[in-house]
Design a protein around this motif. Structure first.
Motif, PDB file in Angstrom:
ATOM      1  N   HIS A 121       0.826  -1.209   0.000  1.00 12.68           N
ATOM      2  CA  HIS A 121       0.000   0.000   0.000  1.00 12.68           C
ATOM      3  C   HIS A 121       0.861   1.261   0.000  1.00 12.68           C
ATOM      4  O   HIS A 121       0.560   2.235  -0.702  1.00 12.68           O
ATOM      5  CB  HIS A 121      -0.936  -0.004   1.211  1.00 12.68           C
ATOM      6  N   GLU A 122       1.938   1.257   0.802  1.00  9.00           N
ATOM      7  CA  GLU A 122       2.793   2.431   0.880  1.00  9.00           C
ATOM      8  C   GLU A 122       3.516   2.692  -0.443  1.00  9.00           C
ATOM      9  O   GLU A 122       3.784   3.842  -0.792  1.00  9.00           O
ATOM     10  CB  GLU A 122       3.819   2.249   2.000  1.00  9.00           C
ATOM     11  N   LEU A 123       3.842   1.624  -1.180  1.00  7.14           N
ATOM     12  CA  LEU A 123       4.549   1.798  -2.453  1.00  7.14           C
ATOM     13  C   LEU A 123       3.632   2.285  -3.568  1.00  7.14           C
ATOM     14  O   LEU A 123       4.118   2.764  -4.602  1.00  7.14           O
ATOM     15  CB  LEU A 123       5.212   0.481  -2.874  1.00  7.14           C
ATOM     16  N   ARG A 124       2.340   2.161  -3.370  1.00  2.00           N
ATOM     17  CA  ARG A 124       1.419   2.560  -4.439  1.00  2.00           C
ATOM     18  C   ARG A 124       1.450   4.069  -4.687  1.00  2.00           C
ATOM     19  O   ARG A 124       1.387   4.509  -5.835  1.00  2.00           O
ATOM     20  CB  ARG A 124      -0.005   2.113  -4.105  1.00  2.00           C
ATOM     21  N   ASN A 125       1.535   4.850  -3.627  1.00  2.00           N
ATOM     22  CA  ASN A 125       1.521   6.305  -3.816  1.00  2.00           C
ATOM     23  C   ASN A 125       2.711   6.803  -4.633  1.00  2.00           C
ATOM     24  O   ASN A 125       2.531   7.507  -5.630  1.00  2.00           O
ATOM     25  CB  ASN A 125       1.462   6.996  -2.448  1.00  2.00           C
ATOM     26  N   PRO A 126       3.956   6.461  -4.276  1.00  2.00           N
ATOM     27  CA  PRO A 126       5.058   6.909  -5.138  1.00  2.00           C
ATOM     28  C   PRO A 126       5.007   6.311  -6.530  1.00  2.00           C
ATOM     29  O   PRO A 126       5.420   6.943  -7.501  1.00  2.00           O
ATOM     30  CB  PRO A 126       6.313   6.467  -4.376  1.00  2.00           C
ATOM     31  N   LEU A 127       4.485   5.076  -6.651  1.00  2.00           N
ATOM     32  CA  LEU A 127       4.395   4.480  -7.980  1.00  2.00           C
ATOM     33  C   LEU A 127       3.380   5.229  -8.841  1.00  2.00           C
ATOM     34  O   LEU A 127       3.628   5.482 -10.030  1.00  2.00           O
ATOM     35  CB  LEU A 127       4.016   3.000  -7.869  1.00  2.00           C
ATOM     36  N   ASN A 128       2.248   5.596  -8.264  1.00  4.41           N
ATOM     37  CA  ASN A 128       1.263   6.368  -9.024  1.00  4.41           C
ATOM     38  C   ASN A 128       1.823   7.733  -9.435  1.00  4.41           C
ATOM     39  O   ASN A 128       1.596   8.204 -10.551  1.00  4.41           O
ATOM     40  CB  ASN A 128      -0.007   6.550  -8.194  1.00  4.41           C
ATOM     41  N   ALA A 129       2.568   8.358  -8.510  1.00  6.15           N
ATOM     42  CA  ALA A 129       3.189   9.636  -8.861  1.00  6.15           C
ATOM     43  C   ALA A 129       4.207   9.455  -9.982  1.00  6.15           C
ATOM     44  O   ALA A 129       4.306  10.282 -10.902  1.00  6.15           O
ATOM     45  CB  ALA A 129       3.860  10.237  -7.620  1.00  6.15           C
ATOM     46  N   LEU A 130       4.962   8.353  -9.930  1.00  3.60           N
ATOM     47  CA  LEU A 130       5.935   8.086 -10.987  1.00  3.60           C
ATOM     48  C   LEU A 130       5.244   7.874 -12.328  1.00  3.60           C
ATOM     49  O   LEU A 130       5.707   8.378 -13.366  1.00  3.60           O
ATOM     50  CB  LEU A 130       6.761   6.854 -10.614  1.00  3.60           C
ATOM     51  N   MET A 131       4.128   7.152 -12.328  1.00  6.64           N
ATOM     52  CA  MET A 131       3.415   6.910 -13.577  1.00  6.64           C
ATOM     53  C   MET A 131       2.866   8.212 -14.152  1.00  6.64           C
ATOM     54  O   MET A 131       2.868   8.419 -15.374  1.00  6.64           O
ATOM     55  CB  MET A 131       2.300   5.887 -13.350  1.00  6.64           C
ATOM     56  N   LEU A 132       2.396   9.111 -13.275  1.00  6.91           N
ATOM     57  CA  LEU A 132       1.923  10.412 -13.765  1.00  6.91           C
ATOM     58  C   LEU A 132       3.061  11.218 -14.387  1.00  6.91           C
ATOM     59  O   LEU A 132       2.891  11.858 -15.431  1.00  6.91           O
ATOM     60  CB  LEU A 132       1.281  11.193 -12.616  1.00  6.91           C
ATOM     61  N   ARG A 133       4.237  11.176 -13.750  1.00 10.49           N
ATOM     62  CA  ARG A 133       5.383  11.902 -14.309  1.00 10.49           C
ATOM     63  C   ARG A 133       5.833  11.296 -15.639  1.00 10.49           C
ATOM     64  O   ARG A 133       6.269  12.009 -16.547  1.00 10.49           O
ATOM     65  CB  ARG A 133       6.530  11.905 -13.310  1.00 10.49           C
ATOM     66  N   VAL A 134       5.733   9.974 -15.743  1.00 12.33           N
ATOM     67  CA  VAL A 134       6.089   9.333 -17.012  1.00 12.33           C
ATOM     68  C   VAL A 134       5.135   9.777 -18.120  1.00 12.33           C
ATOM     69  O   VAL A 134       5.555  10.043 -19.250  1.00 12.33           O
ATOM     70  CB  VAL A 134       6.075   7.798 -16.851  1.00 12.33           C
ATOM     71  N   GLU A 135       3.840   9.855 -17.790  1.00 15.37           N
ATOM     72  CA  GLU A 135       2.881  10.302 -18.796  1.00 15.37           C
ATOM     73  C   GLU A 135       3.140  11.756 -19.188  1.00 15.37           C
ATOM     74  O   GLU A 135       3.044  12.122 -20.373  1.00 15.37           O
ATOM     75  CB  GLU A 135       1.461  10.138 -18.260  1.00 15.37           C
ATOM     76  N   ASP A 136       3.484  12.613 -18.195  1.00 14.44           N
ATOM     77  CA  ASP A 136       3.835  14.002 -18.530  1.00 14.44           C
ATOM     78  C   ASP A 136       5.083  14.063 -19.395  1.00 14.44           C
ATOM     79  O   ASP A 136       5.170  14.860 -20.337  1.00 14.44           O
ATOM     80  CB  ASP A 136       4.044  14.806 -17.246  1.00 14.44           C
ATOM     81  N   LEU A 137       6.049  13.200 -19.071  1.00 16.80           N
ATOM     82  CA  LEU A 137       7.280  13.182 -19.852  1.00 16.80           C
ATOM     83  C   LEU A 137       7.025  12.709 -21.279  1.00 16.80           C
ATOM     84  O   LEU A 137       7.648  13.201 -22.227  1.00 16.80           O
ATOM     85  CB  LEU A 137       8.304  12.263 -19.168  1.00 16.80           C
TER      86      LEU A 137
END
Length: 344
Positions: A121-137
């Motif tokens: 559960h704790e890893l989901r938040n940074p992973l979701n943020a990473l996926m959003l940054r990848v989409e922005d990139l």
């Protein structure tokens, strides 16, 4: 039977006493006495056996109770316990210690499941943020780098699937419920291509099967198990070494099996340590300086077991370690499905 006994008077024979008996009656009386003795002896033996059986059953009742409780715990019922009043006083201490051990195992398993669940559960938040940054990139990346961005996006999605698998394992869920027809060769080929970007300094080779290699299981299960095994092979391969990956089909349960063979050319392990490689947290004393937790092969074995598969370990000629990931082949012919059915 006639018996004569003389009668004397003052030394002179004055007469005789004669008895006449029926021999058959005497024989029947003797046999009747023997029959009574034999029947009494058999009755005493039967009584002794019954008493011994009841006594042994009472004494061994705690042992049977321990065996039953161990079977229940092995089937996942961690709350199985033995009544403390079972058996003679000498064995009640054993029951008390067994119940204490079972309670400690249950507590440890629950803590482990809670840790895995919380970590996922704790890893989901940074992973979701990473996926959003990848989409922005991806929106601002030049077209010539679109392939690299796609690889990063695919790896992020795969990490999300791994977290899902960890949550299911932590909750003791049935991963087999997500089984579907899967082209094993295609999935493994794509994973090997992805690992070539990570396994710097190692050569990864892949050999596909001669025939179709379809199985019915969750793609997350096979991906996570294969990644754990390949990570282990890359980690223990020397710089410039080679890791060979192949997919084969063979005989096995109804429908056959599909095997994913991962073979490294490292130092290997002594033969007496081979059976312990899949134990949790166990590490070979000869590899104590190599990073790791000793969980990779154990997790891979547990994941494959959810789909009816397993691991086979071997020491091939020429050194190194060979790990075979075995999964049941699809019982019917290969379905008419393309790569879209394989979740990457």
């Amino acid at each position: 039977m006639v018996v004569a006994e003389p009668v004397y008077d003052g030394g002179d024979l004055v007469g005789a006493v004669v008895t006449v008996s029926d021999a058959e009656e005497v024989s029947r009386s003797i046999w009747s006495s023997w029959g009574i003795l034999v029947a009494a002896g058999l009755a005493m033996c039967v009584l002794a056996v019954v008493i011994a059986h009841r006594t042994a059953g009472w004494v061994l009742r705690p042992v049977r109770a321990v065996d039953t409780a161990m079977g229940e715990i092995g089937r996942g019922r961690l709350d199985a316990r033995i009544p403390p009043s079972t058996g003679p006083p000498e064995l009640r201490e054993v029951i008390t210690r067994f119940n204490a051990m079972a309670a400690q195992v249950e507590h440890s398993m629950h803590r482990q499941q809670e840790f895995v669940s919380n970590a996922s559960h704790e890893l989901r938040n940074p992973l979701n943020a990473l996926m959003l940054r990848v989409e922005d990139l991806a929106l601002s990346t030049p077209p010539e780098h679109a392939t690299e961005v796609a690889h990063v996006r695919a790896e992020a999605v795969r990490m999300a699937h791994i977290l899902d698998a960890l949550l299911l394992l932590a909750d003791d869920a049935n991963l087999a419920a997500d089984a579907r027809p899967l082209d094993v060769a295609e999935l493994i080929a794509r994973r090997v291509d992805s690992w070539r970007l990570v396994a710097v300094g190692r050569e990864l080779t892949f050999t596909g099967p001669d025939d179709a290699a379809w199985a019915e299981l969750s793609s997350i299960v096979l991906e996570c198990a294969f990644d754990a095994v390949l990570d282990n092979a890359v980690k223990f391969s020397p710089d410039g070494g080679r890791v060979d990956v192949s997919v084969t089909t063979g005989d096995g349960p109804p429908g056959g099996v599909v095997e994913v063979v991962v073979r490294d050319h490292g130092a290997g392990v002594p033969p007496e340590e081979l059976d312990r490689l899949a134990e949790r947290f166990w590490r070979s004393p000869g590899h104590s300086t190599v990073r790791g937790s000793g969980l990779g092969l154990a997790i891979a074995s547990e994941l494959l077991a959810t789909g009816g598969g397993g691991l086979r370990l071997g020491l091939p000629d020429g050194g190194g370690l060979e790990v075979r990931l075995r999964v049941p082949a699809l019982a019917v012919g290969a379905p008419a499905a393309g790569p879209a059915e394989v979740v990457s």
